[in-house]
Design a protein around this motif. Structure first.
Motif, PDB file in Angstrom:
ATOM      1  N   GLU A   1     -24.902 -31.734  27.367  1.00 55.98           N
ATOM      2  CA  GLU A   1     -23.723 -31.401  26.556  1.00 55.98           C
ATOM      3  C   GLU A   1     -22.941 -30.250  27.206  1.00 55.98           C
ATOM      4  OE1 GLU A   1     -23.198 -31.563  21.787  1.00 55.98           O
ATOM      5  OE2 GLU A   1     -24.705 -30.164  22.529  1.00 55.98           O
TER       6      GLU A   1
ATOM      7  N   LYS B   1     -31.769 -35.253  16.267  1.00 57.78           N
ATOM      8  CA  LYS B   1     -32.191 -33.880  16.562  1.00 57.78           C
ATOM      9  C   LYS B   1     -33.612 -33.581  16.063  1.00 57.78           C
ATOM     10  CE  LYS B   1     -30.442 -29.205  16.414  1.00 57.78           C
ATOM     11  NZ  LYS B   1     -29.283 -28.382  16.086  1.00 57.78           N
TER      12      LYS B   1
ATOM     13  N   GLN C   1     -29.008 -30.911  25.298  1.00 57.47           N
ATOM     14  CA  GLN C   1     -28.069 -29.790  25.141  1.00 57.47           C
ATOM     15  C   GLN C   1     -27.528 -29.329  26.489  1.00 57.47           C
ATOM     16  OE1 GLN C   1     -30.641 -27.277  22.796  1.00 57.47           O
ATOM     17  NE2 GLN C   1     -29.649 -27.916  20.888  1.00 57.47           N
TER      18      GLN C   1
ATOM     19  N   ALA D   1     -22.846 -35.954  21.227  1.00 54.20           N
ATOM     20  CA  ALA D   1     -22.889 -35.131  20.011  1.00 54.20           C
ATOM     21  C   ALA D   1     -23.422 -35.951  18.831  1.00 54.20           C
ATOM     22  CB  ALA D   1     -21.514 -34.570  19.706  1.00 54.20           C
ATOM     23  N   MET D   2     -22.976 -37.199  18.722  1.00 58.60           N
ATOM     24  CA  MET D   2     -23.471 -38.072  17.650  1.00 58.60           C
ATOM     25  C   MET D   2     -24.964 -38.341  17.825  1.00 58.60           C
ATOM     26  SD  MET D   2     -20.291 -40.747  17.128  1.00 58.60           S
ATOM     27  CE  MET D   2     -21.409 -42.045  16.733  1.00 58.60           C
TER      28      MET D   2
ATOM     29  N   SER E   1     -26.946 -35.144  16.889  1.00 55.16           N
ATOM     30  CA  SER E   1     -26.969 -34.889  15.444  1.00 55.16           C
ATOM     31  C   SER E   1     -27.846 -35.912  14.707  1.00 55.16           C
ATOM     32  CB  SER E   1     -25.556 -34.872  14.865  1.00 55.16           C
ATOM     33  OG  SER E   1     -24.992 -36.154  14.883  1.00 55.16           O
ATOM     34  N   LYS E   2     -27.851 -37.157  15.178  1.00 55.11           N
ATOM     35  CA  LYS E   2     -28.643 -38.197  14.520  1.00 55.11           C
ATOM     36  C   LYS E   2     -30.144 -38.052  14.787  1.00 55.11           C
ATOM     37  CE  LYS E   2     -28.884 -43.170  13.851  1.00 55.11           C
ATOM     38  NZ  LYS E   2     -28.247 -44.459  14.083  1.00 55.11           N
TER      39      LYS E   2
END
Length: 101
Positions: free
Chosen positions: A59, A44, A56, A37-38, A41-42
């Motif tokens: 994930e 993307k 994804q 997730a980190m 987000s960093k």
């Protein structure tokens, strides 16, 4: 021809099973989910659409692992196809996700 000699032949099945199996704990799955997730987000905006898609999907796989582990409190053994159907992720191509890694 070739000759193969097995010493301790009664351990062959266990050895094969250990070679092609993996054990995951809830803690490992939670840690991997948080790290991924980190990462997403960093990076993307820098990831190509294809790489973002597979990140994804990874994930979603980790979420499915976590969900399945939280439902079953005891140890369980799954085949890949059995896990895919039980976790409702049979639409994800696991081979492509692995090649992405």
């Amino acid at each position: 021809g070739s000759v193969v000699i097995f010493d301790e032949a009664h351990n062959i099945v266990d050895s094969i099973n250990e070679t092609y199996s993996a054990t995951l704990s809830s803690r490992q799955i939670c840690s991997a989910k948080a790290a991924l997730a980190m990462y997403i987000s960093k990076y993307k905006l820098r990831l190509s659409p294809r790489n973002l898609f597979y990140a994804q999907q990874l994930e979603a796989l980790l979420k499915a692992f976590g969900t399945l582990l939280s439902i079953k409190q005891e140890e369980s053994i799954h085949t890949i196809s059995g896990f895919s159907f039980a976790a409702k992720i049979d639409h994800i191509n696991l081979f492509k996700v692995v090649s992405f890694l």
